[in-house]
Design a protein around this motif. Structure first.
Motif, PDB file in Angstrom:
ATOM      1  N   VAL A 131      71.117  70.303   6.177  1.00  0.00           N
ATOM      2  CA  VAL A 131      71.522  69.244   7.092  1.00  0.00           C
ATOM      3  C   VAL A 131      71.285  67.929   6.354  1.00  0.00           C
ATOM      4  CG1 VAL A 131      70.982  68.085   9.259  1.00  0.00           C
ATOM      5  CG2 VAL A 131      70.971  70.577   9.141  1.00  0.00           C
ATOM      6  N   VAL A 132      72.298  67.063   6.360  1.00  0.00           N
ATOM      7  CA  VAL A 132      72.205  65.782   5.663  1.00  0.00           C
ATOM      8  C   VAL A 132      72.086  64.682   6.712  1.00  0.00           C
ATOM      9  CG1 VAL A 132      73.328  64.205   4.049  1.00  0.00           C
ATOM     10  CG2 VAL A 132      73.630  66.682   3.782  1.00  0.00           C
ATOM     11  N   PRO A 133      70.880  64.118   6.877  1.00  0.00           N
ATOM     12  CA  PRO A 133      70.713  63.049   7.865  1.00  0.00           C
ATOM     13  C   PRO A 133      71.297  61.732   7.352  1.00  0.00           C
ATOM     14  CG  PRO A 133      68.663  63.384   6.684  1.00  0.00           C
ATOM     15  CD  PRO A 133      69.636  64.415   6.172  1.00  0.00           C
ATOM     16  N   GLU A 134      71.508  60.793   8.273  1.00  0.00           N
ATOM     17  CA  GLU A 134      71.993  59.463   7.846  1.00  0.00           C
ATOM     18  C   GLU A 134      70.986  58.809   6.913  1.00  0.00           C
ATOM     19  OE1 GLU A 134      73.539  56.672  10.641  1.00  0.00           O
ATOM     20  OE2 GLU A 134      74.452  58.274  11.829  1.00  0.00           O
ATOM     21  N   ASP A 135      69.720  58.918   7.256  1.00  0.00           N
ATOM     22  CA  ASP A 135      68.650  58.379   6.422  1.00  0.00           C
ATOM     23  C   ASP A 135      67.725  59.523   6.037  1.00  0.00           C
ATOM     24  OD1 ASP A 135      69.520  55.733   6.702  1.00  0.00           O
ATOM     25  OD2 ASP A 135      68.445  55.538   8.600  1.00  0.00           O
ATOM     26  N   GLY A 136      67.262  59.532   4.825  1.00  0.00           N
ATOM     27  CA  GLY A 136      66.320  60.555   4.396  1.00  0.00           C
ATOM     28  C   GLY A 136      66.994  61.642   3.585  1.00  0.00           C
ATOM     29  N   GLU A 137      66.172  62.589   3.168  1.00  0.00           N
ATOM     30  CA  GLU A 137      66.630  63.651   2.283  1.00  0.00           C
ATOM     31  C   GLU A 137      67.162  64.851   3.076  1.00  0.00           C
ATOM     32  OE1 GLU A 137      65.145  66.014  -1.680  1.00  0.00           O
ATOM     33  OE2 GLU A 137      63.708  64.818  -0.569  1.00  0.00           O
ATOM     34  N   PRO A 138      68.200  65.516   2.572  1.00  0.00           N
ATOM     35  CA  PRO A 138      68.690  66.729   3.225  1.00  0.00           C
ATOM     36  C   PRO A 138      67.595  67.790   3.305  1.00  0.00           C
ATOM     37  CG  PRO A 138      70.243  65.973   1.570  1.00  0.00           C
ATOM     38  CD  PRO A 138      68.996  65.159   1.398  1.00  0.00           C
ATOM     39  N   THR A 139      67.588  68.540   4.404  1.00  0.00           N
ATOM     40  CA  THR A 139      66.632  69.634   4.579  1.00  0.00           C
ATOM     41  C   THR A 139      67.380  70.935   4.802  1.00  0.00           C
ATOM     42  OG1 THR A 139      66.445  69.157   6.943  1.00  0.00           O
ATOM     43  CG2 THR A 139      64.778  68.180   5.493  1.00  0.00           C
TER      44      THR A 139
END
Length: 163
Positions: free
Chosen positions: A134-142
């Motif tokens: 999952v690629v959030p708008e802010d932060g690193e993908p998890t």
């Protein structure tokens, strides 16, 4: 061992203990015990494939009693897997997974068909294992899930439904 290291090993070998594509469901249940059924069976579904779970490991079983797909759900706070004492912290980052794949000498590539605005998928060509983030708008993908896909099995004559 971290969750990312364990999943890199799974991606490299396409196995998690006795669980792999094409495994006999009888062999899996003999090794791991009885699972929980993720989607309860109705009378009408006795001849359909079924989804079972062992903690965060999900196993899709064909009516002929062969394992057809495997996934490890990693989007929860903790991940529980059969054969491993305790739990792992969930949601490993993209950087952690890539580093684990590189340590395991497991070649991977970006899957452009399954990568778009809020999702990124890495595929291991030799086993077709897919790491979906999952690629959030802010932060690193998890990491959301690791999947081992069906190998094109066609069940011609089911012998008996998975129990």
């Amino acid at each position: 061992m971290t969750l990312a290291d364990l999943l890199a090993s799974v991606a490299l070998t396409a196995r998690l203990g006795p669980v792999h594509i094409g495994a006999s469901w009888d062999d899996v249940t003999a090794a791991l015990g009885e699972p929980r059924e993720v989607v309860p069976m109705s009378r009408r579904s006795r001849r359909r494939s079924r989804l079972f779970g062992y903690g965060d490991l999900e196993v899709f079983v064909c009516p002929c009693r062969e394992v057809r797909m495997v996934s490890v759900q990693t989007w929860t706070d903790t991940v529980v897997l059969p054969g491993h004492a305790g739990t792992f912290p969930g949601e490993p980052t993209h950087a952690e997974v890539v580093a684990a794949l590189d340590r395991a000498a497991c070649p991977w590539e970006l899957d452009p068909d399954l990568t778009f605005r809020d999702q990124r998928t890495l595929r291991v060509p030799s086993t077709r294992a897919a790491f979906t983030f999952v690629v959030p708008e802010d932060g690193e993908p998890t990491l959301h899930v690791l999947g081992l896909p069906d190998d094109g099995h066609t069940c011609l004559e089911p012998s008996r439904p998975a129990r």
